[in-house]
Design a protein around this motif. Structure first.
Motif, PDB file in Angstrom:
ATOM      1  N   ARG A  91       0.843  -1.176   0.058  1.00 46.54           N
ATOM      2  CA  ARG A  91       0.096   0.121   0.043  1.00 46.54           C
ATOM      3  C   ARG A  91       0.794   1.231   0.193  1.00 46.54           C
ATOM      4  NH1 ARG A  91      -0.571   1.435   5.832  1.00 46.54           N
ATOM      5  NH2 ARG A  91       0.412  -0.087   6.957  1.00 46.54           N
ATOM      6  N   ASP A  92       0.068   2.381  -0.343  1.00 43.74           N
ATOM      7  CA  ASP A  92       1.029   3.598  -0.137  1.00 43.74           C
ATOM      8  C   ASP A  92       1.499   4.033   1.390  1.00 43.74           C
ATOM      9  OD1 ASP A  92       1.650   6.407  -0.275  1.00 43.74           O
ATOM     10  OD2 ASP A  92       0.499   6.775  -1.732  1.00 43.74           O
ATOM     11  N   VAL A  93       2.902   4.297   1.509  1.00 48.30           N
ATOM     12  CA  VAL A  93       3.208   4.280   2.911  1.00 48.30           C
ATOM     13  C   VAL A  93       3.831   5.940   3.062  1.00 48.30           C
ATOM     14  CG1 VAL A  93       3.760   2.147   3.257  1.00 48.30           C
ATOM     15  CG2 VAL A  93       5.613   3.525   2.178  1.00 48.30           C
ATOM     16  N   SER A  94       3.339   6.684   2.125  1.00 47.05           N
ATOM     17  CA  SER A  94       4.075   8.052   2.102  1.00 47.05           C
ATOM     18  C   SER A  94       3.804   8.748   3.297  1.00 47.05           C
ATOM     19  CB  SER A  94       3.759   8.613   0.701  1.00 47.05           C
ATOM     20  OG  SER A  94       2.409   9.194   0.502  1.00 47.05           O
ATOM     21  N   GLU A  95       2.698   8.744   3.910  1.00 46.75           N
ATOM     22  CA  GLU A  95       2.198   9.457   4.976  1.00 46.75           C
ATOM     23  C   GLU A  95       3.115   9.123   6.269  1.00 46.75           C
ATOM     24  OE1 GLU A  95      -1.105   7.795   7.677  1.00 46.75           O
ATOM     25  OE2 GLU A  95      -1.534   6.741   5.745  1.00 46.75           O
ATOM     26  N   ILE A  96       3.933   8.175   6.145  1.00 44.70           N
ATOM     27  CA  ILE A  96       4.880   7.852   7.513  1.00 44.70           C
ATOM     28  C   ILE A  96       6.016   8.282   7.060  1.00 44.70           C
ATOM     29  CG2 ILE A  96       5.831   5.700   6.845  1.00 44.70           C
ATOM     30  CD1 ILE A  96       4.222   6.425  10.160  1.00 44.70           C
ATOM     31  N   MET A 147      14.553  -5.943   3.062  1.00 45.26           N
ATOM     32  CA  MET A 147      13.001  -5.682   3.153  1.00 45.26           C
ATOM     33  C   MET A 147      12.390  -6.001   4.390  1.00 45.26           C
ATOM     34  SD  MET A 147      11.653  -7.444  -0.739  1.00 45.26           S
ATOM     35  CE  MET A 147      12.369  -9.088  -0.239  1.00 45.26           C
ATOM     36  N   ASP A 148      12.932  -6.743   5.077  1.00 39.92           N
ATOM     37  CA  ASP A 148      12.318  -7.117   6.605  1.00 39.92           C
ATOM     38  C   ASP A 148      12.718  -5.916   7.320  1.00 39.92           C
ATOM     39  OD1 ASP A 148      10.846  -9.686   6.519  1.00 39.92           O
ATOM     40  OD2 ASP A 148      12.713 -10.814   7.228  1.00 39.92           O
ATOM     41  N   LEU A 149      13.852  -5.328   7.384  1.00 48.31           N
ATOM     42  CA  LEU A 149      14.151  -4.231   7.985  1.00 48.31           C
ATOM     43  C   LEU A 149      13.218  -2.941   7.758  1.00 48.31           C
ATOM     44  CD1 LEU A 149      17.591  -2.808   8.611  1.00 48.31           C
ATOM     45  CD2 LEU A 149      16.061  -1.269   7.483  1.00 48.31           C
ATOM     46  N   VAL A 150      12.859  -2.806   6.532  1.00 48.98           N
ATOM     47  CA  VAL A 150      12.165  -1.512   5.900  1.00 48.98           C
ATOM     48  C   VAL A 150      10.773  -1.921   6.686  1.00 48.98           C
ATOM     49  CG1 VAL A 150      11.174  -0.376   4.032  1.00 48.98           C
ATOM     50  CG2 VAL A 150      13.543  -0.821   4.102  1.00 48.98           C
ATOM     51  N   LYS A 151      10.240  -3.058   6.216  1.00 43.00           N
ATOM     52  CA  LYS A 151       8.825  -3.386   6.940  1.00 43.00           C
ATOM     53  C   LYS A 151       8.550  -3.187   8.174  1.00 43.00           C
ATOM     54  CE  LYS A 151       7.716  -7.877   7.080  1.00 43.00           C
ATOM     55  NZ  LYS A 151       7.267  -8.803   6.647  1.00 43.00           N
ATOM     56  N   THR A 152       9.706  -3.608   9.099  1.00 42.63           N
ATOM     57  CA  THR A 152       9.678  -3.390  10.494  1.00 42.63           C
ATOM     58  C   THR A 152       9.637  -1.889  10.758  1.00 42.63           C
ATOM     59  OG1 THR A 152      10.810  -5.719  10.995  1.00 42.63           O
ATOM     60  CG2 THR A 152      10.777  -3.790  12.794  1.00 42.63           C
ATOM     61  N   LEU A 153      10.512  -1.176  10.179  1.00 39.84           N
ATOM     62  CA  LEU A 153      10.773   0.380  10.330  1.00 39.84           C
ATOM     63  C   LEU A 153       9.405   0.901  10.155  1.00 39.84           C
ATOM     64  CD1 LEU A 153      12.464   2.916  10.833  1.00 39.84           C
ATOM     65  CD2 LEU A 153      12.975   2.867   8.320  1.00 39.84           C
ATOM     66  N   VAL A 154       8.635   0.646   9.071  1.00 35.57           N
ATOM     67  CA  VAL A 154       7.434   1.182   8.635  1.00 35.57           C
ATOM     68  C   VAL A 154       6.434   0.816   9.675  1.00 35.57           C
ATOM     69  CG1 VAL A 154       5.615   1.324   6.850  1.00 35.57           C
ATOM     70  CG2 VAL A 154       8.211   1.444   6.242  1.00 35.57           C
ATOM     71  N   ASN A 155       6.226  -0.374   9.842  1.00 32.48           N
ATOM     72  CA  ASN A 155       5.221  -0.637  10.899  1.00 32.48           C
ATOM     73  C   ASN A 155       5.457  -0.325  12.215  1.00 32.48           C
ATOM     74  OD1 ASN A 155       3.797  -2.239   8.943  1.00 32.48           O
ATOM     75  ND2 ASN A 155       5.008  -4.176   9.404  1.00 32.48           N
ATOM     76  N   ASP A 156       6.559   0.024  12.869  1.00 36.00           N
ATOM     77  CA  ASP A 156       6.913   0.150  14.210  1.00 36.00           C
ATOM     78  C   ASP A 156       6.632   1.827  13.960  1.00 36.00           C
ATOM     79  OD1 ASP A 156       7.480  -2.255  14.811  1.00 36.00           O
ATOM     80  OD2 ASP A 156       9.623  -1.736  15.106  1.00 36.00           O
ATOM     81  N   THR A 157       6.833   2.465  13.205  1.00 33.79           N
ATOM     82  CA  THR A 157       6.647   4.129  13.202  1.00 33.79           C
ATOM     83  C   THR A 157       5.369   4.203  13.178  1.00 33.79           C
ATOM     84  OG1 THR A 157       8.883   4.147  11.922  1.00 33.79           O
ATOM     85  CG2 THR A 157       7.343   6.038  11.942  1.00 33.79           C
ATOM     86  N   TYR A 158       4.389   3.544  12.319  1.00 34.04           N
ATOM     87  CA  TYR A 158       3.057   3.673  12.515  1.00 34.04           C
ATOM     88  C   TYR A 158       2.551   3.626  13.822  1.00 34.04           C
ATOM     89  CZ  TYR A 158       1.472   3.983   7.552  1.00 34.04           C
ATOM     90  OH  TYR A 158       1.268   4.565   6.192  1.00 34.04           O
ATOM     91  N   GLU A 159       3.020   2.436  14.405  1.00 35.44           N
ATOM     92  CA  GLU A 159       2.388   2.202  15.629  1.00 35.44           C
ATOM     93  C   GLU A 159       2.735   3.326  16.891  1.00 35.44           C
ATOM     94  OE1 GLU A 159       3.715  -1.432  17.094  1.00 35.44           O
ATOM     95  OE2 GLU A 159       2.552  -2.669  15.678  1.00 35.44           O
ATOM     96  N   LYS A 160       3.935   3.865  16.536  1.00 31.39           N
ATOM     97  CA  LYS A 160       4.465   4.796  17.610  1.00 31.39           C
ATOM     98  C   LYS A 160       4.069   6.519  16.999  1.00 31.39           C
ATOM     99  CE  LYS A 160       7.809   1.710  19.045  1.00 31.39           C
ATOM    100  NZ  LYS A 160       9.202   1.407  19.249  1.00 31.39           N
ATOM    101  N   LYS A 161       3.590   6.494  15.754  1.00 30.21           N
ATOM    102  CA  LYS A 161       3.551   8.215  15.331  1.00 30.21           C
ATOM    103  C   LYS A 161       2.878   8.987  16.257  1.00 30.21           C
ATOM    104  CE  LYS A 161      -0.648   7.702  12.449  1.00 30.21           C
ATOM    105  NZ  LYS A 161      -0.933   7.897  11.057  1.00 30.21           N
ATOM    106  N   ASP A 162       1.994   8.521  16.910  1.00 23.74           N
ATOM    107  CA  ASP A 162       1.334   9.681  18.049  1.00 23.74           C
ATOM    108  C   ASP A 162       2.565  10.148  18.861  1.00 23.74           C
ATOM    109  OD1 ASP A 162      -0.880   9.290  16.613  1.00 23.74           O
ATOM    110  OD2 ASP A 162      -1.763   7.955  18.330  1.00 23.74           O
TER     111      ASP A 162
END
Length: 207
Positions: A91-96, A147-162
C-alpha cells in the motif's frame, strides 16, 4: 516438553507432503538459494523467505502489517560485486515518511519528490510511496533482510507515530558532484545514461 522439528531432514520414512514438496522443487526449480540473480535462484530465495515467515507466524514471532515483495534485482552498474533491487509495498506508505524522517538522523526526506532515503552502512535505501529501491547489497539473501528491516521500520513507526513529532523539512542533501565523485567516471553507459553525471542526477531524483 521437547518438540522435534527436524522431521524432514533426518527421519525415515519421510512424510508424503515432504516427498511431494521436494519432488516439485527438483522438477520445477532445482536452483540453490542465495547463489545467483537469475529467475530460478530468486524463486528459491523467495521460497526460503516465505518458509521462514510462515514459521515465524506459526510461533507468533511477529504480526506484520505492511508487506514488501521484491520484483527486480540485478548487479550494480556502478559498484562491481554489489547488487541492487526494487520491491513493491502492499500500500501507499508515504504518510509515514515525515515520522521516519524525524527518528532517523541520516534520513533525507524529499516531500516534492515523494521519497525518503537513508543508508545502512554502505547500502543506499530509498522509499517511495509504493515501492522500495536499494543499492549496494551483497547478495539476494541480504535483499530479503533489508526488506524485513524496512517493513519493521514502517510498521513500528506507524504504531508509535502519535508519540513522534513529524519532520517535514528536508535535511541537507548531497550535491550531484558529490555523487559523481563516487562513480567510476568512465561514461560507459552501462547504467543506461549517457554520462556518469547524468546518472548521478537521476540517482538523486530516485530514478
Amino acid at each position: 516438553m521437547v518438540v522435534y522439528l527436524d522431521n524432514a531432514a533426518t527421519s525415515y520414512p519421510k512424510p508424503k507432503q515432504v516427498l511431494d514438496a521436494v519432488y516439485d522443487f527438483m522438477l520445477n526449480n532445482g536452483a540453490t538459494a542465495g547463489r545467483g540473480a537469475y529467475e530460478r535462484a530468486m524463486e528459491a530465495d523467495g521460497l526460503v523467505y516465505d518458509t521462514r515467515k510462515a514459521i515465524a507466524n506459526f510461533f507468533n514471532f511477529y504480526n506484520p502489517k505492511e508487506e514488501v515483495k521484491m520484483n527486480f534485482i540485478k548487479p550494480c552498474t556502478t559498484d562491481a560485486g554489489k547488487m541492487q533491487f526494487k520491491a513493491k509495498f502492499s500500500r501507499d506508505v508515504s504518510e509515514i515518511f515525515p515520522y521516519i524522517n524525524a527518528i532517523l538522523n541520516n534520513a533525507t526526506y524529499n516531500k516534492n519528490a515523494g521519497s525518503l532515503t537513508f543508508k545502512k552502512e554502505f547500502r543506499i535505501i530509498t522509499l517511495f510511496p509504493e515501492k522500495l529501491a536499494v543499492a549496494k547489497i551483497i547478495n539476494e539473501s541480504e535483499a530479503y533482510e533489508i526488506m524485513d528491516l524496512v517493513k519493521t521500520l514502517v510498521n513500528d513507526t506507524y504504531e508509535k507515530k502519535d508519540e513522534i513529532d513529524p519532520l517535514h523539512e528536508m535535511r541537507e542533501q548531497p550535491k550531484i558532484i558529490d555523487v559523481y565523485k563516487n562513480l567510476p567516471k568512465l561514461n560507459c553507459k552501462k547504467c543506461g545514461e549517457g554520462t556518469c553525471m547524468a546518472f548521478a542526477s537521476k540517482l538523486l531524483q530516485g530514478q
